[in-house]
Design a protein around this motif. Structure first.
Motif, PDB file in Angstrom:
ATOM      1  N   GLU A 139      -5.598 -57.995 -16.919  1.00 46.37           N
ATOM      2  CA  GLU A 139      -6.995 -57.687 -17.353  1.00 46.37           C
ATOM      3  C   GLU A 139      -6.823 -57.407 -18.982  1.00 46.37           C
ATOM      4  N   ASN A 144      -9.934 -52.565 -19.350  1.00 46.73           N
ATOM      5  CA  ASN A 144      -9.241 -51.423 -18.523  1.00 46.73           C
ATOM      6  C   ASN A 144      -9.281 -50.107 -19.332  1.00 46.73           C
ATOM      7  N   THR A 162       1.639 -48.020 -18.542  1.00 47.15           N
ATOM      8  CA  THR A 162       0.872 -49.099 -18.408  1.00 47.15           C
ATOM      9  C   THR A 162       1.952 -50.384 -18.382  1.00 47.15           C
ATOM     10  N   ARG A 174      -3.910 -54.297 -14.703  1.00 45.32           N
ATOM     11  CA  ARG A 174      -4.964 -53.051 -14.496  1.00 45.32           C
ATOM     12  C   ARG A 174      -4.360 -51.965 -14.054  1.00 45.32           C
ATOM     13  N   PRO A 179     -12.005 -51.553 -14.249  1.00 44.91           N
ATOM     14  CA  PRO A 179     -12.574 -52.530 -15.170  1.00 44.91           C
ATOM     15  C   PRO A 179     -13.595 -53.574 -14.425  1.00 44.91           C
ATOM     16  N   VAL A 200      -3.687 -52.471  -7.981  1.00 45.39           N
ATOM     17  CA  VAL A 200      -3.470 -51.879  -9.415  1.00 45.39           C
ATOM     18  C   VAL A 200      -1.953 -51.620  -9.586  1.00 45.39           C
TER      19      VAL A 200
END
Lengths: 334, 815
Positions: A139, A144, A162, A174, A179, A200
Motif C-alpha cells: 500500500e 496507510n 513498518t 500495510r 487504508p 496486515v
C-alpha cells in the motif's frame, strides 16, 4: 373300465407330500413339483386316463384326483413360501453389520480457524448493515499513514515497526486495514458503513505472541450524528455474538492518531474479569477532512479487531505460530 | 513508568492502592503490573564495618566484623564482596532474616562461621546491581531495621503511557491526573528555593528548537553516594544509582517529568553556552562513550570549545560530572519534540530524556525542576546555588491557542448528557481555564497538556473525566446497504468447493527467499522488502506454492501419511511484470491498485494454491489408500471454475523447471495462461525434502472473478430434462499418442453435434494391434433429443460425423 384304486391315490398323496417336505431348496422343490405335479407325473397320467371311464366313475375319480392335485399344489406352495422365507432370513443373517463401531467417513477439508473467525466477525457486522471492502496489501504510505493523521516523522513509520517495499517511494506492507477505510471514504460520499478484513504486517520477529503477518477486521461507519453510544452499542453486539450473550463491553480512554476520542475495548469474561480485545474510537476530524468529508456535517466511528487475538482468546490457542505453520494436527481441530 | 505508592501519596495524601488502581484503567492509565521490590525482606539492619581480613582458606572471601544489635557489639560475617572498607555502613541480613529466596542461618563457609550475610542491592530486591554490597552513607542510624528506614516491599505501579500524554511520564503528572478524576486536591509537598539573583553563565540561543533554557551554577559540591531513601526510590523505578548529583537529576525527572542535565562547570569552556543546530560533519562523544556523527537538525549545546551536549538526548563526555567535581552547572530546557524524535530515531539512541522530550514536557516546569534539584543537591552533595540564567522563548511549535467548542456538539459526539457548565467544571478539574458563553466553551488548556488542541480533544477529555462507562450502548441506525456483495458470496462458495474436495485450508506467511517454485505465469519479478525480517523472507511471494510446499514438508516430516492443503491469498509481482498483461487480457485493468498520485502499486492479484502428497484419507476414512494425484487437483479446480459460471479451462501439457515434464499442464482461458497443475519433478521434490509424487496447482482468480463484476456470475439455467430414452453409443478413436486427449474429445464433441448430451472418456488401449505410436481411446456418447425418440439412423449419422471430425486430426474411428 372300473374306477381308480383309492390306494393308488393315497400312495400318490404320501409320495408327493413327502417329496415336497423333503425338498431342501428351491431347485429340489422344483424337481419335486415336476415329479408330482408335472404333466408327466403319475397324477397327470391318471387324470389323462379319466376319459376312458364311464360317466359316474369318471365323476367320482375326477373329483378324487382334483382333490389330490389341489392338496399337493397347496403343499408345494407352503413349502415354497417356507423355503423363500428361510433363504431371506439366511441372507439377512449373513448381511449383518456391526454399526456400533466407528463409521468410515468421506474426508472433508477443513476451513482454517482464521478464516472461520474472520467470516464469523464479518457476518456479525454484515448483519448490522456493514458492507465488506477490500484493498491492497502492498500500500501507499499516504493511504496507510498520512491520510490517517500519522505524519511522516511518526515513530510507527520507522523501519522498526513498518516493513517497507520501497522507502523512497513510500510503499509499505500495510500495517492495518485502515487504508481500505481511506479508499472507501475517497471513493464514495457518506453515509458509509464498511468492514475491511485482510492481512496486515508489522516488523515483528516471529515468536509465541508476535507474527509479522496477521489478520484484521476493521470497521468504519460515517453518517450524520454518529456518537460514541453507537460505537459502544455496535461493539457490544459484536462481543455478544462472538463470546456469548451475557458479555459486556468496557471502554477505556486510549490514544490512536486516527480517532479522537479513542478507546481500548475490553470484553467481560465468565469469571468477572475483562479481556482487552480491540481498539476503537470516533474518527478523528483530521482524517475525515483528509478524506474529503466535512467533519462539521458528518461524524463516524472506527474499530480494529485482531482476528488472531479473538481466535486465540476464544479457542485457547497458546502460540500464534500454530496459526501459520499448517500442522495437520492443528488444522484437524477446527 | 513506575510509580512507588509512597511517592504518589506525597502528592495525593493517603489514597489506598486499590483506589489508585481502580481509577487508573478507567482514565486511560494502563496498569501493566504492580511490583513489590524487596517484598518479604525481614531482619536486615544497618551495620558498620569494624574490621576485615582475608579468609584464610579462600582468596575471594573476606572475614568481616560488623556492629551488631543496636549498633553495639561485634558480629562476624563471611563476605564475597570487596567494595567496602572499615567505617562503611552496610546492610546486614542477620541470622533468622528473610530475603527473597532464603532464610538466613549461621553457616560455615570454608571452615569459618558466618552470622548471616552482608547484602547486595539485588539480594534485597532494590535493583539489579550485584557487583557488591549496598553501601550506605552516614545518614542512617546503626542497628536500624531496613524496613523502618525505607518502604521496601511497597507497591510500585507500572503503567503504559500513551504517546500523546507525555505529562504522565512523572509521578506528579500521574498524581495530577488522578486528582482531577478523583476531584481531590493535588498537594505541593516540596517548597522550592527561589533562583539566585546573580546572573549565571551567559547563554545564547541561535535556534528555534528550544523554548525555555534554565541553568543554575552550584558551588562547594561534594560528589558522594546518594542517601538510602533516594537510592531506594530510584531502584523502585528501575534507575541505577550513580552519585548524589546524577541521581538527583534522575529523581527530579521522575518526579516532575523534566529531564535535567548536570555539567561539571569547571569543564565547561568559557564558561558560556550556545544552543544551536549542528552542522554536517560534526561529531560529539556522548556519555555512553560513543562518538556520534551529527547532522543539520540535531540540536547541540556548545561551550567555548564546541559541542558539549546532544540536547535533549544525551550529555557529552567532555563535561561529565565525576568524583572530583566541585562546581556543577545544572541545566533544564524544553526542546522541540520533532527535533528530538528525529535525532533519537536517526541515532537509534533512546534515553529517558529523549522519551520525555519527544512526547513534550511542560514548558512551565523547567525552572521549578532545576530549583527542586538544586534544593535536593544541597542535601545530597552539599551544593550551594550561586547564580542562574533563564531564557524563555515562544517558538511556533510551543505557541498554543485557546480552543472554542460548542458544548452541545461535544455532548452529542460522546453521547453524554452534560451541559456547558458541567463540561466546564470537568475541564477545570483537569487544570484548564474555561470561559462559558451560552453553549460556547472557550478553553485554555493547562501548560502540561499539549494534547488538548481541538474540540474533539476536549470531547475525549470531558468523556474521560466523566467516565467512558457512563456512555450507554445504542445500536446505530442502518445507514447504507450492507452485507456481502454477490461476488463476495461467490468467493465464499468457491472456498466451500475446495473444502468439499477434501483439501484442508492453511494460512502461511507470505514471504519468500531467493529460490521459489514458479507457479502460474512465471517470471523473475519480485516485490522485495527494504527491511526484511530475515534473509529467507526477503520478498513477497510471487506465487502461493512455496508456502504450501513448506506445510507439506512440515507434516511429512512429522510422519503424516498424506495430506492436501490449499491457501487463498494475494501473490505479488512488480507492476510491469508479464503476469499483469496476462490478467489484463481477460480482466481489464480494474483489478490493479494505485497510489494516491496514480502511481501503480505492485501487482497483487488473488490466487488459489493447492498442494498434496501421500494418501488421500488414511485409516478410518473412505478410500483409505487412494493417493493424491494431479487429477484430484484438476478436478478441484474444475469445480471452482464451474462455480464462477465460466467454461472449463483448457489444459495444455507443458515442460517447466521444477515440474514433472510428462505430468504438468498449464490452464488456459481463451489462450491466456491463468494456472498450472502438475506433479513436482523428482529432483525438485528431493531438493525440498518432499516425498516423490507430491502434486501442486495454482490458479489466478482475478481473470475469473474480475470479469463478473460486483454482480457476480449470472444465475445458472435449469436444464431441459429429456423424457425420451437416450441412445448410448461407445466408440473407439485410434489416434497418435502425441495427440492430446482434450483435442480428440473436442473433435468428438464437435462431430456429435447438438444431439450429444454427455461425453465420457472411459478407456485407453495401447498394443501391437494398433499402428506404431498410436493409442485407442474409448468414448461413451449419450445422445438424445427433447422432441423425439432417436433411431439407429440418428446414431449412425452421429458416428459418421464423429468419424469425419476425428479424421481431421489424423485419427480414425474404429467401430
Amino acid at each position: 373300465m372300473e374306477g381308480i384304486d383309492p390306494a393308488d391315490v393315497a400312495r400318490l398323496r404320501e409320495a408327493g407330500l413327502a417329496a415336497f417336505t423333503a425338498a431342501a431348496d428351491a431347485d429340489a422343490l422344483e424337481e419335486a413339483r415336476v415329479a408330482h405335479l408335472g404333466r408327466k407325473a403319475p397324477l397327470g397320467a391318471l387324470q389323462k386316463g379319466l376319459g376312458a371311464l364311464d360317466a359316474d366313475a369318471r365323476r367320482a375319480a375326477g373329483a378324487l384326483l382334483n382333490e389330490l392335485r389341489a392338496e399337493l399344489t397347496a403343499a408345494h406352495e407352503d413349502r415354497r413360501v417356507a423355503l423363500e422365507g428361510a433363504e431371506l432370513a439366511a441372507r439377512l443373517a449373513a448381511e449383518r453389520l456391526d454399526l456400533t463401531g466407528p463409521a468410515r467417513r468421506p474426508r472433508p477439508g477443513r476451513p482454517h480457524l482464521l478464516t472461520q473467525v474472520e467470516a464469523e466477525i464479518v457476518d456479525v457486522f454484515a448483519g448490522l448493515g456493514f458492507a465488506v471492502a477490500d484493498g491492497p496489501e502492498v500500500e501507499a504510505g499516504r493511504y496507510n499513514f498520512d491520510l490517517l493523521n500519522i505524519p511522516p516523522d511518526h515513530p510507527a513509520r520507522g523501519t522498526m515497526d513498518t516493513i517497507y517495499v520501497d522507502e523512497a517511494a513510500d510503499v509499505v506492507l500495510r500495517t492495518h486495514t485502515s487504508p481500505v477505510q481511506v479508499r472507501t471514504m475517497l471513493a464514495a460520499p457518506p453515509p458509509l458503513a464498511v468492514v475491511c478484513p485482510g492481512r496486515v504486517y508489522r516488523a515483528d520477529a516471529v515468536d509465541a505472541t508476535h507474527s509479522p503477518v496477521f489478520t484484521q477486521v476493521e470497521g468504519l461507519l460515517v453518517a450524520q450524528d454518529v456518537t460514541m453510544a453507537h460505537l459502544r452499542g455496535t461493539l457490544l453486539a459484536f462481543a455478544r455474538a462472538m463470546f456469548g450473550p451475557d458479555r459486556e463491553v468496557r471502554l477505556r480512554p486510549s490514544f490512536f492518531p486516527f480517532t479522537e476520542p479513542s478507546a481500548e475495548v475490553d470484553v467481560s469474561t465468565e469469571d468477572g474479569g475483562w479481556l482487552e480485545v480491540l481498539g476503537a474510537g470516533m474518527v478523528d476530524p483530521a482524517v475525515l477532512t483528509a478524506c474529503g468529508i466535512d467533519p462539521d456535517r458528518w461524524s463516524g466511528f472506527a474499530f480494529g479487531i485482531g482476528v488472531e487475538r479473538v481466535a486465540m482468546l476464544r479457542h485457547g490457542v497458546r502460540d500464534i505460530r500454530d496459526l501459520f505453520d499448517g500442522d495437520a494436527r492443528f488444522l484437524a481441530a477446527f | 513508568m513506575r510509580l512507588p505508592l509512597s511517592w504518589l501519596q506525597e502528592f495525593l495524601g493517603d489514597v489506598p492502592l486499590e483506589d489508585v488502581l481502580a481509577r487508573m484503567d478507567a482514565i486511560g492509565l494502563e496498569v501493566e503490573a504492580v511490583h513489590r521490590p524487596g517484598d518479604g525482606v525481614r531482619g536486615v539492619r544497618t551495620a558498620r564495618v569494624l574490621h576485615h581480613e582475608p579468609h584464610p582458606d579462600a582468596d575471594s572471601l573476606r572475614l568481616v566484623d560488623v556492629t551488631g544489635d543496636g549498633g553495639e557489639g561485634t558480629v562476624r560475617v563471611v563476605c564475597g564482596a570487596a567494595n567496602f572498607d572499615v567505617g562503611d555502613t552496610v546492610l546486614h541480613a542477620v541470622v533468622g532474616a528473610e530475603i527473597p529466596g532464603m532464610t538466613l542461618e549461621a553457616r560455615r563457609i570454608r571452615g569459618q562461621v558466618s552470622q548471616g550475610m552482608l547484602a547486595s542491592p539485588r539480594e534485597l530486591g532494590l535493583g539489579d546491581d550485584h557487583g557488591g554490597l549496598l553501601v550506605l552513607g552516614d545518614d542512617v542510624p546503626l542497628g536500624a531495621d531496613l524496613t523502618d528506614l525505607v518502604p521496601v516491599g511497597e507497591p510500585v505501579v507500572e503503567i503504559a503511557v500513551h504517546p500523546d500524554r507525555g505529562d504522565l511520564l512523572s509521578v506528579r503528572g500521574v498524581a495530577r491526573d488522578l486528582a482531577a478524576v478523583l476531584d481531590a486536591p493535588l498537594r505541593a509537598p516540596h517548597a522550592v528555593p527561589a533562583a539566585p539573583t546573580a546572573v549565571g553563565v551567559p547563554v545564547e540561543l541561535t535556534t528555534t528548537g528550544v523554548a525555555t533554557f534554565v541553568v543554575w551554577s552550584l558551588e562547594d559540591v561534594v560528589v558522594r553516594r546518594s542517601p538510602l531513601w533516594l537510592r531506594t526510590r530510584l531502584a523502585q523505578c528501575g534507575v541505577r544509582s550513580i552519585d548524589g548529583v546524577v541521581d538527583v537529576t534522575n529523581y527530579v525527572m521522575l518526579e516532575l517529568g523534566q529531564p535535567l542535565h548536570a555539567f561539571d562547570l569547571d569543564r565547561v569552556a568559557g564558561p558560556s553556552l550556545r544552543v544551536r543546530e549542528a552542522t554536517a560533519g560534526e561529531t560529539l562523544a556522548t556519555l555512553d562513550g560513543a562518538e556520534r556523527a551529527l547532522v543539520p537538525g540535531d540540536l547541540v549545546i556548545d561551550d567555548a570549545e564546541g559541542p558539549a551536549s546532544l540536547a535533549g538526548v544525551m550529555g557529552g563526555l567532555r563535561t561529565e560530572v565525576h568524583a572530583g567535581t566541585r562546581r556543577v552547572l545544572l541545566e533544564g530546557a524544553v526542546w522541540d519534540p520533532a527535533a528530538i524524535r528525529r535525532t533519537s530515531r536517526r541515532l537509534g539512541l533512546v534515553s529517558e530524556a529523549s522519551t520525555r522530550f519527544e512526547r513534550r514536557v511542560d514548558p512551565a516546569a523547567a525552572g521549578e525542576a532545576v530549583a527542586r534539584a538544586a534544593d535536593l543537591m544541597a542535601a545530597t552533595a552539599d551544593a550551594r546555588a550561586v547564580a542562574a540564567t533563564v531564557v524563555d522563548r515562544a517558538p511556533a511549535w510551543e505557541r498554543r491557542e485557546d480552543v472554542t467548542a460548542r458544548a452541545s456538539a461535544l455532548a452529542r459526539l460522546i453521547a453524554l448528557d452534560l451541559d456547558a457548565e458541567a463540561q466546564a467544571a470537568l475541564l477545570r478539574r483537569g487544570g484548564s481555564d474555561v470561559a462559558v458563553a451560552g453553549d460556547v466553551l472557550t478553553v485554555r488548556p493547562p501548560s502540561w497538556r499539549g494534547d488538548l488542541g481541538r474540540p474533539a480533544d476536549l470531547a475525549e477529555e470531558v468523556a474521560r473525566l466523566h467516565g467512558y462507562d457512563r456512555i450507554a450502548p445504542v445500536l446505530p441506525p442502518l445507514v447504507a446497504r450492507g452485507g456481502r456483495s454477490p461476488l463476495q458470496r461467490l468467493e465464499r462458495d468457491l472456498r466451500a468447493a475446495v473444502l468439499a474436495a477434501g483439501v484442508d485450508e492453511v494460512v502461511t506467511r507470505p514471504f519468500v527467499g531467493a529460490t521459489t517454485l514458479a507457479g502460474a505465469v512465471p517470471s523473475d519479478g519480485r516485490v522485495g522488502l527494504a527491511n526484511p525480517l530475515a534473509q529467507d523472507a526477503a520478498a513477497m511471494r510471487p506465487g502461493l506454492l512455496d508456502g504450501l510446499l513448506g506445510v507439506v514438508r512440515r507434516n511429512h516430516g512429522q510422519g503424516s501419511p498424506g495430506l492436501a492443503v490449499h491457501e487463498w491469498g494475494r501473490v505479488f509481482r512488480p507492476a510491469d511484470d508479464p503476469l499483469g498483461g496476462a490478467v489484463d487480457a481477460l480482466a481489464g485493468t480494474g483489478w490493479r491498485w494505485h497510489g494516491p498520485d496514480g502511481a501503480a502499486l505492485p501487482l497483487q492479484p488473488r490466487a488459489l494454491g493447492l498442494a498434496a502428497t501421500g494418501v488421500r484419507a488414511g485409516p478410518g476414512w473412505v478410500d483409505d489408500d487412494a493417493p493424491w494425484t494431479v487429477e484430484d487437483l484438476l478436478a478441484t479446480l474444475d469445480e471452482v471454475v464451474r462455480r464462477t459460471g465460466g467454461a472449463a479451462l483448457d489444459r495444455v501439457p507443458v515442460e517447466r523447471p521444477g515440474w514433472h515434464p510428462g505430468r504438468t499442464v498449464v490452464l488456459h482461458r481463451d489462450g491466456v495462461e491463468v494456472g498450472i497443475a502438475g506433479q513436482l519433478h523428482p529432483a525438485e521434490a528431493d531438493r525440498r525434502d518432499l516425498p516423490d509424487g507430491t502434486v501442486a496447482a495454482e490458479l489466478l482468480l482475478e481473470p475469473l472473478l474480475a470479469p463478473l463484476g460486483e454482480a457476480g456470475p449470472a444465475p445458472a439455467r435449469a436444464p431441459v430434462l429429456v423424457r425420451h430414452p437416450a441412445v448410448v453409443v461407445d466408440v473407439a478413436v485410434v489416434a497418435p499418442v502425441a495427440l492430446a486427449l482434450a483435442e480428440v474429445a473436442a473433435a468428438v464433441r464437435a462431430g456429435a453435434g447438438p444431439l450429444l448430451d454427455d461425453l465420457r472418456w472411459f478407456d485407453e488401449f495401447r498394443g501391437s494391434q494398433l499402428p506404431e505410436g498410436h493409442r485407442s481411446l474409448g468414448f461413451r456418447l449419450r445422445l438424445q433429443d427433447p422432441a423425439r425418440q432417436l433411431t439407429d439412423a440418428d446414431a449412425e449419422a452421429v458416428l459418421g460425423a464423429v468419424g469425419a471430425a476425428v479424421a481431421g486430426l489424423g485419427a480414425a474411428l474404429r467401430r
